[in-house]
Design a protein around this motif. Structure first.
Motif, mmCIF file in Angstrom:
data_model
loop_
_atom_site.group_PDB
_atom_site.id
_atom_site.type_symbol
_atom_site.label_atom_id
_atom_site.label_comp_id
_atom_site.label_asym_id
_atom_site.label_seq_id
_atom_site.Cartn_x
_atom_site.Cartn_y
_atom_site.Cartn_z
ATOM 1 N N ILE A 128 3.951 29.146 -24.507
ATOM 2 C CA ILE A 128 5.475 28.445 -24.225
ATOM 3 C C ILE A 128 5.776 28.039 -23.283
ATOM 4 O O ILE A 128 5.714 29.040 -22.222
ATOM 5 C CB ILE A 128 6.035 29.550 -24.507
ATOM 6 N N HIS A 139 8.253 27.420 -20.179
ATOM 7 C CA HIS A 139 9.923 28.674 -20.176
ATOM 8 C C HIS A 139 10.074 27.542 -18.921
ATOM 9 O O HIS A 139 10.169 27.315 -17.892
ATOM 10 C CB HIS A 139 9.508 30.035 -20.100
ATOM 11 N N GLN A 176 21.009 26.719 -20.067
ATOM 12 C CA GLN A 176 20.558 25.854 -21.526
ATOM 13 C C GLN A 176 20.331 24.414 -21.308
ATOM 14 O O GLN A 176 20.086 23.863 -22.457
ATOM 15 C CB GLN A 176 21.457 26.136 -22.662
ATOM 16 N N ALA A 201 11.476 27.647 -23.715
ATOM 17 C CA ALA A 201 12.513 28.858 -23.830
ATOM 18 C C ALA A 201 13.138 28.471 -22.834
ATOM 19 O O ALA A 201 12.821 27.574 -21.875
ATOM 20 C CB ALA A 201 11.501 29.802 -23.843
ATOM 21 N N THR A 202 14.002 29.751 -22.588
ATOM 22 C CA THR A 202 15.480 29.258 -21.828
ATOM 23 C C THR A 202 15.487 30.577 -21.204
ATOM 24 O O THR A 202 15.883 31.783 -21.852
ATOM 25 C CB THR A 202 16.795 28.287 -21.558
ATOM 26 N N ALA A 259 13.453 38.155 -21.434
ATOM 27 C CA ALA A 259 12.754 36.376 -22.009
ATOM 28 C C ALA A 259 11.197 36.649 -22.196
ATOM 29 O O ALA A 259 10.850 36.133 -22.971
ATOM 30 C CB ALA A 259 13.279 35.857 -20.841
ATOM 31 N N LEU A 288 9.672 36.756 -25.634
ATOM 32 C CA LEU A 288 8.322 35.620 -25.890
ATOM 33 C C LEU A 288 7.233 36.454 -26.259
ATOM 34 O O LEU A 288 6.170 35.912 -27.841
ATOM 35 C CB LEU A 288 8.211 34.624 -24.803
ATOM 36 N N TYR A 293 6.764 35.999 -30.615
ATOM 37 C CA TYR A 293 5.766 34.695 -30.574
ATOM 38 C C TYR A 293 4.345 34.381 -30.137
ATOM 39 O O TYR A 293 3.647 33.612 -30.639
ATOM 40 C CB TYR A 293 6.858 33.286 -30.088
#
Ligand code: SF4
Length: 458
Positions: free
Chosen positions: A40, A42, A47, A68-69, A88, A92, A96
């Protein structure tokens, strides 16, 4: 009429960019990260940046792009984004379960000075990184560099964080494909396997951003280089870096870290650059070039002969990334076309010198600018018109305004599909590129022909 305010009077500019010929660093870093299986990307910043980067990749590849952010608010902008990133990472891995989180920064997190390795260490100390999972990172402030340097930085981080040497060498070659389409990465792998060579291609976005429609969404597609293979890159007998700017840094880092010797080559676009790529593969791996590859080469040569009469003496304007424009310029000159205006937005020093060498026998004055923009490019065209334009989607405004045939090539291409499925590297890619160029030229010829000149026969 879209760019009717562009004048032909060229004024020296230093501080102002108009119509940039690049996008921002994190886009390249995000693209490279997607080339690791189970990763992923990041984005450590706001945003807004993340939405722009994801949507640019989605619009170019016509695929959902996961990322992702850290989702900075006013508070994190002032006090730093450590808490957001640690939260985060926890979210994550818990929700996930990726193999890798690849963190890149944005202008905002760079400006406030967030120290990503320190934050990751803290997350590790707090038990937020499960055993056997990884976090890698790179710095990608976008007030320097471009999407190409972002790609290069993240590719180098794969080496810095994951490559391992153990003193033994496997008969395997690493190939760093450069900032090219998933279809190009696939073609590079196909050529390598035709030669019977075991390779590790990284990053590898084939089957990630050009996968089949199955009716089922898979967050982590089957494509991409595995973490296990990335670790093994340190045990390969050699590395081929395609495109000095996008791939050189990772190849040199691997040489320094694990003593894997590297060759830096041009992207294999066109006959000569593909010859060099295949011949280098042959030498490094000690194999023979099979007939299947020789046949493809002969087909490209045949097409060049058949089409040459339409290419001869045509002037071309090029916008794009340095590695691609170097190989493309060589290819065009080899078929007797003359690139006369060449601009890239990616900063650096060597590109202009290289293009000057490649175009030294040109019968025309060649305009070339690294860290240039498309406003200047348009002004050059107003002063010296060309027969063809090749570049990303944004060039279409100039093509329309000046009524010049146009071939889409490079990044981003937002208004056409196909580029992520059909390669432009290798002999087969060369055939496709020539087909696109000839179609653009002959469509224009058909459009402009009088009744008596309108011809069926080539
Ligand atoms: S240029 Fe900087 S602020 Fe703008 S989208 Fe890119 S990273 Fe974000």
């Amino acid at each position: 009429m879209l760019l009717r305010h562009t004048t032909d009077k060229i004024v020296e500019r230093h501080a102002l960019t108009v119509n940039p010929a690049k996008t921002c660093q994190p886009i390249g870093a995000m693209y490279a990260s997607l080339g690791i299986r189970g990763c992923i990307p990041h984005s450590h910043g706001s945003q807004g940046c993340y939405a722009y980067h994801r949507s640019t990749l989605t619009r170019h590849y016509k695929e959902p792009v996961i990322a992702a952010t850290s989702s900075f608010t006013e508070g994190s902008s002032v006090f730093g984004g450590q808490a957001n990133l640690i939260q985060a990472i926890d979210n994550l891995f818990t929700i996930y379960s990726p193999e890798v989180i690849a963190v890149h920064t944005t202008c905002l997190s760079e400006t406030i000075g967030d120290d990503i390795p320190q934050i990751v260490k803290k997350a590790e100390a707090e038990g937020k990184i499960p055993k056997g999972k990884y976090i890698i990172h790179t710095n990608t402030p976008s007030y320097v560099g471009s999407h190409v340097t972002g790609f290069s930085n993240m590719t180098k981080s794969m080496v810095d964080y994951l490559s391992q040497g153990n003193g033994h060498k496997e008969k395997c070659i690493n190939i760093i494909p450069g900032f090219v389409e998933p279809s190009d990465m696939e073609e590079i792998k196909r050529i390598t396997s035709e030669l019977g060579i075991k390779s590790i291609v990284f990053p590898d976005t084939s089957n990630v951003l050009n996968g089949p429609m199955t009716g089922k969404y898979k967050m982590f597609p089957k494509g991409g280089v595995t973490v296990e293979d990335l670790k093994k890159t340190g045990c390969s007998i050699g590395t081929l870096a395609l495109g000095r700017l996008a791939s050189g840094a990772a190849a040199r880092a691997l040489d320094t870290k694990c003593k894997v010797p590297c060759e830096l080559l041009d992207l294999p676009i066109g006959l000569e650059a593909t010859d060099t790529f295949i011949d280098t593969l042959r030498q490094v791996a000690g194999v023979h070039v099979p007939d299947s590859i020789n046949i493809e080469r002969g087909q490209l040569l045949d097409i060049i002969c058949d089409m040459h009469q339409y290419f001869y003496g045509k002037k071309v304007g090029l916008v794009g990334d340095p590695d691609q424009l170097i190989s493309l310029s060589k290819f065009l000159i080899s078929i007797d076309m003359w690139p006369v205006h060449i601009v890239t937005g990616t900063p650096g020093k060597k590109f202009e010198k290289r293009i000057r060498e490649i175009t030294k026998d040109s019968p025309y004055k060649v305009n070339v600018k690294q860290s240039g923009d498309m406003f200047l490019f348009h002004q050059w065209i107003k002063n010296e018109p060309v027969d063809l334009l090749i570049g990303n989607t944004y060039v279409k405004y100039i093509a329309r305004d000046e009524d010049i045939p146009f071939v889409r090539f490079g990044f981003p291409i937002l208004d056409r599909v196909g580029h992520s499925f059909f390669p432009t590297v290798g002999y087969r890619g060369g055939m496709r590129l020539l087909e696109k160029i000839l179609d653009a030229l002959l469509d224009r010829k058909d459009r402009d022909s009088s009744e008596t000149e309108f011809e069926l026969v080539m």
